[in-house]
Enzyme design. Structure first.
Site, PDB file in Angstrom:
ATOM      1  N   ASP A  94       0.864  -1.182   0.000  1.00  0.00           N
ATOM      2  CA  ASP A  94       0.000   0.000   0.000  1.00  0.00           C
ATOM      3  C   ASP A  94       0.899   1.229   0.000  1.00  0.00           C
ATOM      4  O   ASP A  94       1.993   1.212   0.572  1.00  0.00           O
ATOM      5  CB  ASP A  94      -0.885  -0.035   1.248  1.00  0.00           C
ATOM      6  CG  ASP A  94      -1.936   1.056   1.262  1.00  0.00           C
ATOM      7  OD1 ASP A  94      -1.987   1.842   0.292  1.00  0.00           O
ATOM      8  OD2 ASP A  94      -2.689   1.134   2.240  1.00  0.00           O
TER       9      ASP A  94
ATOM     10  N   ASP B  18      -7.896  -7.561   1.212  1.00  0.00           N
ATOM     11  CA  ASP B  18      -6.990  -7.584   2.357  1.00  0.00           C
ATOM     12  C   ASP B  18      -7.722  -6.983   3.540  1.00  0.00           C
ATOM     13  O   ASP B  18      -8.644  -6.177   3.372  1.00  0.00           O
ATOM     14  CB  ASP B  18      -5.715  -6.771   2.089  1.00  0.00           C
ATOM     15  CG  ASP B  18      -5.956  -5.269   2.258  1.00  0.00           C
ATOM     16  OD1 ASP B  18      -5.611  -4.725   3.329  1.00  0.00           O
ATOM     17  OD2 ASP B  18      -6.523  -4.635   1.346  1.00  0.00           O
TER      18      ASP B  18
END
Length: 377
Positions: free
Chosen positions: A93, A272
């Site tokens: 990320d 996720d």
């Protein structure tokens, strides 16, 4: 390069089963990516993820890895893979969500996001360009664009201004990605993130923008931040109807087992969430029959396995009574067993979805599972 092959489709929903082919391995979809924020999935050894659960990809976070141990340390190791001892794909990320969650310690402007470290208060800036550079150093297989994750609730005017900033950052990030090369010889994908809060017109606009870039995959961000589940599904379905069918779709930070299978039905491929490990450490266990709060007194002398259907990657000789004892005694082993069980259950869930899509009874299975998974036992 990264390729996506759709192998099977459900005839009663938008669910699909496929595979993402990367230089470091094949990722079967739908896929759940365990969150290894700082290079570690809390309480679970890489060997258990790889050998016992056959996890194909894990997630790391640029914000946390940048602050500690620092990019120089990871560069010296040859990238995130050798640093953490993991030879399969890694997604990172950009750190945008973490930065924007520091509401009292950051400022957002055109150049990027200025913030103070939660560790020592030092000042830093993330820009669309330098988060690409950071992820090049990390060597992740899938890199995420810097975006602004709007809070919920927020008004349309704020969401629209934020979206336009995210789109300008998106263009800058793509430009930096295309003018740079991987650091360690492995191809890296770069993924834009669709935003727009809970406003359909903004979500459509953002999905069209992301789709127009022609990148390897597309992500959906800014959901599961407090809005009702029905709204999350509405926004997700709106976006998946626009994003290219031949590219993976990644719904970020979602969510419960019910959220996941409902979103698979809407055409999402990648997920996720920290919930399996975070909730597991606090005594919440996900099973094929529903949710268990293992701290409850009713489990004190229950010597049956945590999931009586045997759906777990933890040792099935560990009973509910023993796990309850460990959790309420704050024993580290309790957190480990609960985390392994929950991650294992999530991995089983998406693999079972693949099997059901392949066999043609996904929708019937989903409807049955939704009723069971939300029950508090």
């Amino acid at each position: 390069m990264m390729r996506f092959n759709i192998l099977y489709k459900d005839t009663q929903s938008s669910a699909r089963a496929g595979e993402i082919v990367t230089p470091r391995g094949i990722i079967q979809t739908p896929v759940f990516m365990p969150v290894g924020t700082a290079g570690s999935v809390k309480g679970i050894h890489q060997r258990e993820l790889r050998d016992d659960m056959n996890v194909s990809i894990i997630l790391g976070n640029t914000y946390h890895l940048y602050l500690r141990p620092g990019l120089d340390v990871i560069r010296g190791a040859g990238g995130i893979h050798p640093f953490i001892g993991w030879d399969r794909p890694v997604l990172t990320d950009s750190g945008g969500y973490q930065v924007f969650s520091l509401s009292s310690n950051r400022k957002i402007h055109e150049e990027g996001a200025v913030f103070r470290s939660h560790i020592d208060g030092s000042k830093h800036i993330f820009t669309p360009e330098n988060v690409v550079d950071m992820q090049r150093v990390l060597g992740s297989d899938i890199m995420m664009a810097l975006d602004e994750c709007t809070p919920f609730p927020c008004d349309h005017n704020y969401a629209e201004k934020s979206l336009q900033l995210t789109h300008r950052w998106m263009d800058r990030g793509v430009a930096r990605y295309r003018e740079t090369e991987p650091s360690y010889g492995f191809y890296q994908s770069f993924i834009p993130i669709v935003q727009g809060s809970v406003y359909k017109d903004l979500r459509i606009q953002s999905a069209e923008k992301a789709a127009s870039l022609g990148l390897d995959a597309n992500a959906i961000g800014g959901l599961s931040v407090g809005e009702p589940a029905e709204v999350m599904y509405e926004m997700t379905g709106c976006v998946t109807g626009i994003l290219p069918e031949d590219k993976p779709r990644y719904l970020m930070g979602v969510g419960t087992p019910v959220n996941i299978i409902e979103s698979i039905a809407l055409g999402v491929d990648m997920f996720d969430c920290v919930m399996p490990t975070r909730n597991g450490r606090n005594g919440m266990l996900f099973t094929s029959e529903g949710i268990i709060n293992i701290k409850n007194n009713k489990w004190k002398d229950d010597y049956s396995p945590v999931d009586e259907a045997g759906i777990t990657f933890a040792d099935t000789s560990y009973s509910k009574a023993y796990l309850r004892h460990l959790i309420i005694s704050d024993e580290i082993l309790g957190a480990q067993i609960a985390s392994i069980h929950n991650i294992g259950f999530y991995i089983w869930l998406v693999k079972e979805a693949f099997t059901r899509i392949k066999s043609g009874d996904f929708s019937q299975w989903k409807d049955k599972m939704v009723k069971k998974l939300a029950v508090r036992l």
